[in-house]
Design a protein around this motif. Structure first.
Motif, PDB file in Angstrom:
ATOM      1  N   CYS A   7       0.416  -1.964   4.598  1.00 30.90           N
ATOM      2  CA  CYS A   7       0.221  -1.962   3.259  1.00 30.90           C
ATOM      3  C   CYS A   7       1.369  -1.265   2.665  1.00 30.90           C
ATOM      4  N   CYS A  52      -0.397  -5.346   0.506  1.00 27.95           N
ATOM      5  CA  CYS A  52      -0.822  -5.629   2.047  1.00 27.95           C
ATOM      6  C   CYS A  52      -0.131  -6.896   2.594  1.00 27.95           C
ATOM      7  N   GLU A  70      -0.471  -1.438  -4.771  1.00 30.77           N
ATOM      8  CA  GLU A  70      -0.362  -1.530  -3.332  1.00 30.77           C
ATOM      9  C   GLU A  70      -0.439  -3.115  -3.116  1.00 30.77           C
ATOM     10  N   LEU A  76       7.247  -3.564  -5.655  1.00 27.51           N
ATOM     11  CA  LEU A  76       6.791  -3.871  -4.444  1.00 27.51           C
ATOM     12  C   LEU A  76       7.294  -4.985  -3.613  1.00 27.51           C
ATOM     13  N   SER A 102       2.913   0.668  -0.909  1.00 25.69           N
ATOM     14  CA  SER A 102       2.551   1.370  -2.064  1.00 25.69           C
ATOM     15  C   SER A 102       3.592   1.518  -3.066  1.00 25.69           C
ATOM     16  N   LYS A 103       3.248   1.640  -4.482  1.00 30.49           N
ATOM     17  CA  LYS A 103       4.260   2.220  -5.584  1.00 30.49           C
ATOM     18  C   LYS A 103       3.976   3.784  -5.695  1.00 30.49           C
TER      19      LYS A 103
END
Length: 139
Positions: A45, A39, A37, A61, A47-48
């Motif tokens: 944020c 942010c 993740e 990302l 995320s994967k």
């Protein structure tokens, strides 16, 4: 221990790391690539985790806004005029998002980047709306 998908992902990760190391002369440790993740201040944020991993052996990302060189342009003459000259668009505003720096290959990276570009654009539109609302309520 590894299934075919995770083995493919690991191989692709190693290849990306090798490419990064060869092209930039920067050593990237394996732990940094395991980031799940990232942010970005007020944009949120990213995320994967699912659903971004479903059927995607290459999962990225978003890159930083600075590296994508995102430009938000309030008006580009030809395109803006064409849109504004349509009947009923007299009070419209044209906002153009130039994210060419983030739309480059590999495709998986561009997909990850557009998530951040969308959040940034939504943030800007929200701020314009809030500013307009505050201005209208003062008078």
């Amino acid at each position: 221990m590894f299934n075919k998908t995770s083995a493919t992902l690991m191989l692709q990760t190693i290849m990306v790391l090798m490419e990064k190391q060869n092209s930039t002369d920067v050593t990237v440790s394996f732990n940094e690539d395991m980031e799940l993740e990232r942010c970005y201040e007020s944009y949120g944020c990213f995320s994967k985790a699912y659903p971004w991993t479903e059927n995607r052996p290459d999962n990225y990302l978003p890159e930083t806004p600075q590296s994508m060189r995102i430009r938000l342009i309030a008006r580009i003459q030809n395109m803006a005029d064409a849109l504004l000259n349509l009947e009923g668009n007299e009070a419209a505003t044209v906002l153009i998002v130039d994210w060419r720096g983030g739309s480059q290959p590999p495709y998986g990276q561009a997909v990850a980047n557009i998530r951040l570009v969308g959040a940034m654009t939504a943030h800007l539109v929200h701020n314009i709306y809030v500013s307009s609302f505050i201005t209208l309520t003062r008078f």
